[in-house]
Design a protein around this motif. Structure first.
Motif, PDB file in Angstrom:
ATOM      1  N   ARG A 365       0.850  -1.189   0.000  1.00 38.26           N
ATOM      2  CA  ARG A 365       0.000   0.000   0.000  1.00 38.26           C
ATOM      3  C   ARG A 365       0.892   1.247   0.000  1.00 38.26           C
ATOM      4  NH1 ARG A 365      -2.158  -0.953   4.402  1.00 38.26           N
ATOM      5  NH2 ARG A 365      -1.395   0.733   5.745  1.00 38.26           N
ATOM      6  N   ILE A 366       0.433   2.290  -0.653  1.00 38.63           N
ATOM      7  CA  ILE A 366       1.103   3.583  -0.630  1.00 38.63           C
ATOM      8  C   ILE A 366       0.148   4.573   0.011  1.00 38.63           C
ATOM      9  CG2 ILE A 366       2.105   5.452  -1.976  1.00 38.63           C
ATOM     10  CD1 ILE A 366       2.924   3.449  -4.078  1.00 38.63           C
ATOM     11  N   ASP A 367       0.546   5.111   1.157  1.00 39.51           N
ATOM     12  CA  ASP A 367      -0.278   6.077   1.882  1.00 39.51           C
ATOM     13  C   ASP A 367       0.279   7.477   1.652  1.00 39.51           C
ATOM     14  OD1 ASP A 367      -1.839   4.023   2.880  1.00 39.51           O
ATOM     15  OD2 ASP A 367      -0.614   3.810   4.694  1.00 39.51           O
ATOM     16  N   ILE A 368      -0.601   8.412   1.345  1.00 42.30           N
ATOM     17  CA  ILE A 368      -0.238   9.821   1.183  1.00 42.30           C
ATOM     18  C   ILE A 368      -0.792  10.573   2.379  1.00 42.30           C
ATOM     19  CG2 ILE A 368      -0.261  11.815  -0.335  1.00 42.30           C
ATOM     20  CD1 ILE A 368       0.937   9.411  -1.688  1.00 42.30           C
ATOM     21  N   VAL A 369       0.068  11.236   3.137  1.00 42.39           N
ATOM     22  CA  VAL A 369      -0.381  11.977   4.314  1.00 42.39           C
ATOM     23  C   VAL A 369       0.185  13.387   4.260  1.00 42.39           C
ATOM     24  CG1 VAL A 369      -0.567   9.911   5.747  1.00 42.39           C
ATOM     25  CG2 VAL A 369       1.566  11.169   5.718  1.00 42.39           C
ATOM     26  N   GLY A 370      -0.544  14.291   4.896  1.00 47.20           N
ATOM     27  CA  GLY A 370      -0.078  15.668   5.012  1.00 47.20           C
ATOM     28  C   GLY A 370      -0.581  16.598   3.938  1.00 47.20           C
ATOM     29  N   ASN A 371      -1.190  16.066   2.885  1.00 48.53           N
ATOM     30  CA  ASN A 371      -1.676  16.919   1.794  1.00 48.53           C
ATOM     31  C   ASN A 371      -3.078  17.404   2.118  1.00 48.53           C
ATOM     32  OD1 ASN A 371      -2.254  14.095   1.481  1.00 48.53           O
ATOM     33  ND2 ASN A 371      -3.122  14.534  -0.529  1.00 48.53           N
ATOM     34  N   THR A 372      -3.173  18.658   2.489  1.00 50.98           N
ATOM     35  CA  THR A 372      -4.464  19.247   2.836  1.00 50.98           C
ATOM     36  C   THR A 372      -5.146  19.879   1.629  1.00 50.98           C
ATOM     37  OG1 THR A 372      -3.343  21.288   3.476  1.00 50.98           O
ATOM     38  CG2 THR A 372      -3.756  19.670   5.207  1.00 50.98           C
ATOM     39  N   VAL A 426       4.602  -1.284   3.474  1.00 52.53           N
ATOM     40  CA  VAL A 426       3.706  -0.146   3.335  1.00 52.53           C
ATOM     41  C   VAL A 426       4.572   1.099   3.180  1.00 52.53           C
ATOM     42  CG1 VAL A 426       1.945   1.265   4.434  1.00 52.53           C
ATOM     43  CG2 VAL A 426       1.876  -1.226   4.669  1.00 52.53           C
ATOM     44  N   VAL A 427       4.391   1.820   2.095  1.00 49.69           N
ATOM     45  CA  VAL A 427       5.155   3.031   1.814  1.00 49.69           C
ATOM     46  C   VAL A 427       4.303   4.242   2.193  1.00 49.69           C
ATOM     47  CG1 VAL A 427       6.210   4.445   0.025  1.00 49.69           C
ATOM     48  CG2 VAL A 427       6.493   1.959  -0.018  1.00 49.69           C
ATOM     49  N   GLU A 428       4.884   5.103   3.013  1.00 46.78           N
ATOM     50  CA  GLU A 428       4.176   6.318   3.425  1.00 46.78           C
ATOM     51  C   GLU A 428       4.885   7.531   2.848  1.00 46.78           C
ATOM     52  OE1 GLU A 428       4.056   8.503   7.529  1.00 46.78           O
ATOM     53  OE2 GLU A 428       2.384   7.073   7.496  1.00 46.78           O
ATOM     54  N   VAL A 429       4.151   8.324   2.098  1.00 47.68           N
ATOM     55  CA  VAL A 429       4.671   9.565   1.530  1.00 47.68           C
ATOM     56  C   VAL A 429       4.098  10.707   2.365  1.00 47.68           C
ATOM     57  CG1 VAL A 429       4.868  10.999  -0.522  1.00 47.68           C
ATOM     58  CG2 VAL A 429       4.720   8.505  -0.748  1.00 47.68           C
ATOM     59  N   GLU A 430       4.949  11.322   3.166  1.00 43.74           N
ATOM     60  CA  GLU A 430       4.514  12.409   4.041  1.00 43.74           C
ATOM     61  C   GLU A 430       4.981  13.733   3.448  1.00 43.74           C
ATOM     62  OE1 GLU A 430       4.767  13.920   8.695  1.00 43.74           O
ATOM     63  OE2 GLU A 430       5.896  12.153   8.026  1.00 43.74           O
ATOM     64  N   VAL A 431       4.037  14.610   3.197  1.00 40.46           N
ATOM     65  CA  VAL A 431       4.349  15.905   2.596  1.00 40.46           C
ATOM     66  C   VAL A 431       3.911  17.013   3.543  1.00 40.46           C
ATOM     67  CG1 VAL A 431       4.144  15.032   0.248  1.00 40.46           C
ATOM     68  CG2 VAL A 431       2.139  16.020   1.356  1.00 40.46           C
ATOM     69  N   THR A 432       4.593  18.115   3.447  1.00 40.02           N
ATOM     70  CA  THR A 432       4.228  19.319   4.192  1.00 40.02           C
ATOM     71  C   THR A 432       3.894  20.394   3.179  1.00 40.02           C
ATOM     72  OG1 THR A 432       5.750  18.731   5.985  1.00 40.02           O
ATOM     73  CG2 THR A 432       4.965  21.008   5.906  1.00 40.02           C
TER      74      THR A 432
END
Length: 829
Positions: A365-372, A426-432
């Motif tokens: 799974r690839i999770d994208i977090v931080g993108n508002t 599980v790959v997590e892509v965390e962006v600010t």
């Protein structure tokens, strides 16, 4: 039975009766006591003293309710629970024959938080860090925590003598004003950095590796000369890295001590180190059982050899090289296991790299977090891996670089964790997110353009879809521009970027080349990747071009032949401009091929990029030419924050179908494109001279230095940028060389413009004439090289970026427009 015996019997009977009575009383006593101490049932609960908190809310925290039997332990726990809410300063519970009275004194509410005495730290920075705020509950414990946090903030900024005194001012309705009286104290600098135990390297050399610096009067822009405990830990690691990269494998920092001076204004920092002995590399080998990998070939990739000075950082370089080679050999999943053996007797370090095939892992799974704001799909389409693909760290790093290159995010981090099975990740892509919409007005000044004004409305991530919309109005002393641009990065859902823009541009070269041009039109373009590192952009431009110049009113008579002395140099140059009067329509097809191998798209420290562009005008329209431009940049990190770069650029334009190249289509170079020369300061010019001596009289008509531009240009530069030890200040040194020239034959001439001797005719050729009293005019056109050296200073000032360039020519021509000092600054409102 005698009397004595009877007496004993009676006595025993009496004793037994007494014991039996006592036993009976003892047995019945608990029952009696239990009956007399029957449990009290709580009949009611009354709350008093509460002002803001509802009685029902207070009762909800109690561990008993009406109908429950009375319990001391529950009463005590209820008191503690009410205290724990932080709502009350005092709590008591009084049971009165089943009627329980709960008395509370509420904590005050904070009305205002006031900071007094803070000058070096803004109030917003402090209030963001403390818990106290209007309408919050006031407690002494939380206030003390805030005091500690404020003091910590000042210590981080280098003020260790700062003190904070909280004060409370009572207000009506159980409210208080909370005042923090701050005494900042002086900035606590670093008076001296001492290093003990070093023999191989002097203190001065080691201090250069430290982030912390000694305080000096001239370091008013730096904050590294303030003591920071966190920075001290970093400095210890810097020393360790410095020594282990120079052969000292046993190096350690024994202690790092910071001592505050009695006046609390400075620190003495002392590092005690144990250098150990210098080591060299011993036996180096690569072991593997993978069939397609050759051990000898892999060993040649190791970037160090036996006998060289030990360098710990080279181990990671070797692992990267071996990983890359294994990937080429078809092994995307390998585990490089370095085994280090330190031989203290021989002072050598043996190294064995074991290359084994790692467990194959797939992306679950690839999770994208931080993108508002940005849609997930915008980020996912930049990823080079999708769910179900085999895990590949190299492709993940490339994906991170692609997401960063969008410039929508302040920070991008990609991490992986264990999935639902050992072979799943599980790959997590965390962006600010960072602001991508901008309404700005900027103004500036430069030595070349004088004033600069820029009003722009930009949204680089329109509706979170990655679309670009920009409207710009820009003006300077020699350029005015209005531009509207829209770009769709995924046209029709494909990996195809489509854009269009409308523009109106005025370029004023009156002072430099005696003309002003205006271009109005539009452009559409399509861009798509050819390979992972290459990109192709095709475009079509349609624009109307007009020029104007001071003597354009004379054009009708000159073109009809009625003008005077049409063979003179001044009129000859004027005729060339008159031929272009009235406007032309340019229909231009073009493309750009880009090859980008930089290690970072924003701040490269390694790699290169190449751009090749060609434009052909004449498929429709009034202008026919072919233009070719190429530019290449190379970057190399030399040391920490020291970056070398080299640039090669060139261009060539030529007419076709019988057309020559108009002056407004030629290359004009100078200013920041070729440092050391003014705007359009390099290239062909009109030169007037005495035929007998060759002495130059004036440049161009009315003494102006009229530039003609060129059909060919070439530029080369090398530059090394480096920090200068002051925050927000960078320096560089550079060497630049280049040339501009090669006009069409019809645009060059060498004629007599005046003569005191009747034997020489005005307008005839001046070649070979050395007579006195004859003045000639020619176009000076040659691809003569120019070379300059210089230094630049870049300052990210509080008012905006400022750049200074200082140059000195090594090779130049007499008629060039030199500029030994250039600067520019811009600020945004």
């Amino acid at each position: 039975m005698n009397f004595h015996q009877n007496f004993l019997v009676i006595w025993r009977i009496a004793i037994a009766a007494v014991l039996l009575g006592v036993a009976t009383i003892g047995a019945s006593a608990p029952a009696i006591a239990q009956e007399s101490a029957a449990p009290t049932v709580i009949r009611s609960i009354q709350v008093q003293g509460n002002q803001r908190v509802e009685a029902n809310t207070v009762a909800s925290y109690l561990l008993f309710s009406p109908g429950d039997p009375y319990s001391e332990s529950r009463m005590d726990t209820s008191v503690k629970t009410l205290y724990g809410t932080g709502l009350f300063a005092d709590v008591s519970i009084d049971p009165r024959d089943g009627n329980v009275l709960v008395s509370v004194i509420e904590n005050p509410i904070i009305n205002r938080v006031i900071l007094e005495g803070n000058k070096s730290l803004k109030s917003d920075k402090i209030t963001d860090e403390i818990s106290a705020e209007p309408r919050a509950i006031f407690t002494r414990a939380s206030v003390q925590e805030d005091v500690t946090r404020i003091i910590e903030l000042y210590r981080q900024s280098g003020r260790f003598a700062a003190t904070v005194a909280p004060k409370v001012v009572q207000q009506p309705q159980n409210r208080v004003d909370l005042i923090f009286e701050i005494t900042e104290g002086p900035v606590t600098g670093v008076k001296r950095i001492n290093i003990i135990g070093n023999a191989e390297f002097p203190d001065r050399r080691l201090r250069k590796e430290l982030a912390t610096t000694e305080s000096s009067w001239y370091k008013f822009f730096s904050s590294n000369d303030n003591y920071d405990p966190g920075r001290l830990q970093y400095d210890q690691e810097q020393l360790r890295t410095f020594y282990t990269n120079r052969g000292f494998a046993d190096f350690r920092v024994v202690s790092a001590v910071a001592e505050l001076t009695p006046d609390q204004e400075d620190f003495y920092i002392t590092f005690t180190v144990d250098e150990g002995d210098e080591y060299t590399w011993g036996d180096i080998s690569v072991e593997t059982k993978l069939d397609t990998l050759n051990k000898d070939f892999l060993q040649n990739l190791v970037p160090f050899r036996k006998g060289e000075i030990y360098n710990a950082s080279r181990v990671e370089d070797a692992i990267d090289s071996l990983n890359f080679a294994a990937g080429i050999g078809g092994y995307a999943f390998v585990d490089i296991q370095p085994q280090i053996e330190r031989n203290r007797d021989t002072k050598t370090v043996d190294m064995v790299f074991n290359v084994v095939e790692g467990q194959r892992t797939y992306i679950e799974r690839i999770d994208i977090v931080g993108n508002t704001t940005t849609l997930d799909s915008v980020i996912r389409r930049e990823m080079e891996l999708v769910e179900g693909d085999a895990f590949n760290r190299i492709l993940l790093e490339r994906s991170r670089s692609r997401v960063r290159s969008l410039r929508f995010f302040e920070n991008v981090e990609i991490t992986e964790t264990q999935g639902s099975a050992p072979d799943r990740a599980v790959v997590e892509v965390e962006v600010t997110e960072q602001p991508t919409g901008e309404l700005s007005f900027s103004a500036g000044f430069s030595s070349a353009d004088a004033f600069l004004v820029d009003l722009s409305i930009t949204q680089r991530n329109l509706r979170g879809r990655g679309q670009l919309l920009r409207f710009v109005i820009r003006a300077s002393s020699n350029r005015r521009e209005v531009d509207l641009r829209f770009t769709e990065p995924r046209f029709l859902g494909r990996n195809l970027a489509a854009s269009f823009n409308l523009f109106d541009v005025v370029i004023d070269l009156i002072d430099e080349a005696n003309f002003r041009q205006r271009r109005t039109g539009g452009q559409i373009s399509f861009a798509f990747p050819l390979t992972e590192y290459t990109n192709f952009n095709g475009r079509y431009t349609l624009r109307q071009e007009d020029i104007e110049f001071p003597r354009q009113d004379e054009c009708p008579s000159l073109l009809s032949g009625a003008g005077t002395s049409t063979n003179t140099g001044n009129n000859r140059q004027l005729l060339n401009l008159c031929d272009q009067l009235g406007g032309r329509l340019s229909s231009i097809f073009g493309y750009t091929f880009a090859w980008d191998r930089r290690n970072d798209p924003i701040t490269p420290t390694g790699g290169f990029d190449v751009r090749l562009s060609q434009d052909i005008a004449g498929i429709g329209g009034d202008v026919q030419y072919l233009r070719t431009d190429i530019r290449s940049n190379y970057y190399k990190g030399l040391f920490k924050d020291v970056i070398a770069s080299a640039t090669l650029a060139g261009g060539y334009i030529r007419g076709w179908g019988g057309d020559t190249v108009s002056i407004n289509d030629r290359y004009f170079k100078g200013n920041f494109e070729f440092r050391g020369f003014d705007n359009a300061g390099v290239g062909p010019r009109v030169l007037q001279f005495n035929a007998d001596t060759g002495d130059t009289l004036v440049f161009g008509q009315d003494g102006r230095r009229d530039a003609l531009g060129g059909n060919i240009f070439g530029l080369a530069s090398t530059e090394v940028s480096f920090p200068v030890g002051i925050d927000s200040l960078l320096g560089s040194v550079f060497l630049e060389a280049g040339t501009v020239g090669s006009l069409d034959d019809s645009d060059t001439y060498n004629i007599i413009i005046s003569s005191d001797d009747a034997n020489f005719t005005v307008g005839s050729s001046c070649e070979g004439i050395t007579a006195v009293g004859v003045i000639c005019e020619r176009t000076e056109d040659g691809l003569d090289p120019r070379v300059t050296v210089g230094a630049s200073v870049f300052w990210e000032s509080p008012f905006g970026p400022i750049r200074f360039d200082f140059t000195q020519p090594l090779v130049k021509q007499q008629y060039d427009d030199r500029q030994s000092f250039q600067f520019t600054t811009r600020t945004r409102f």
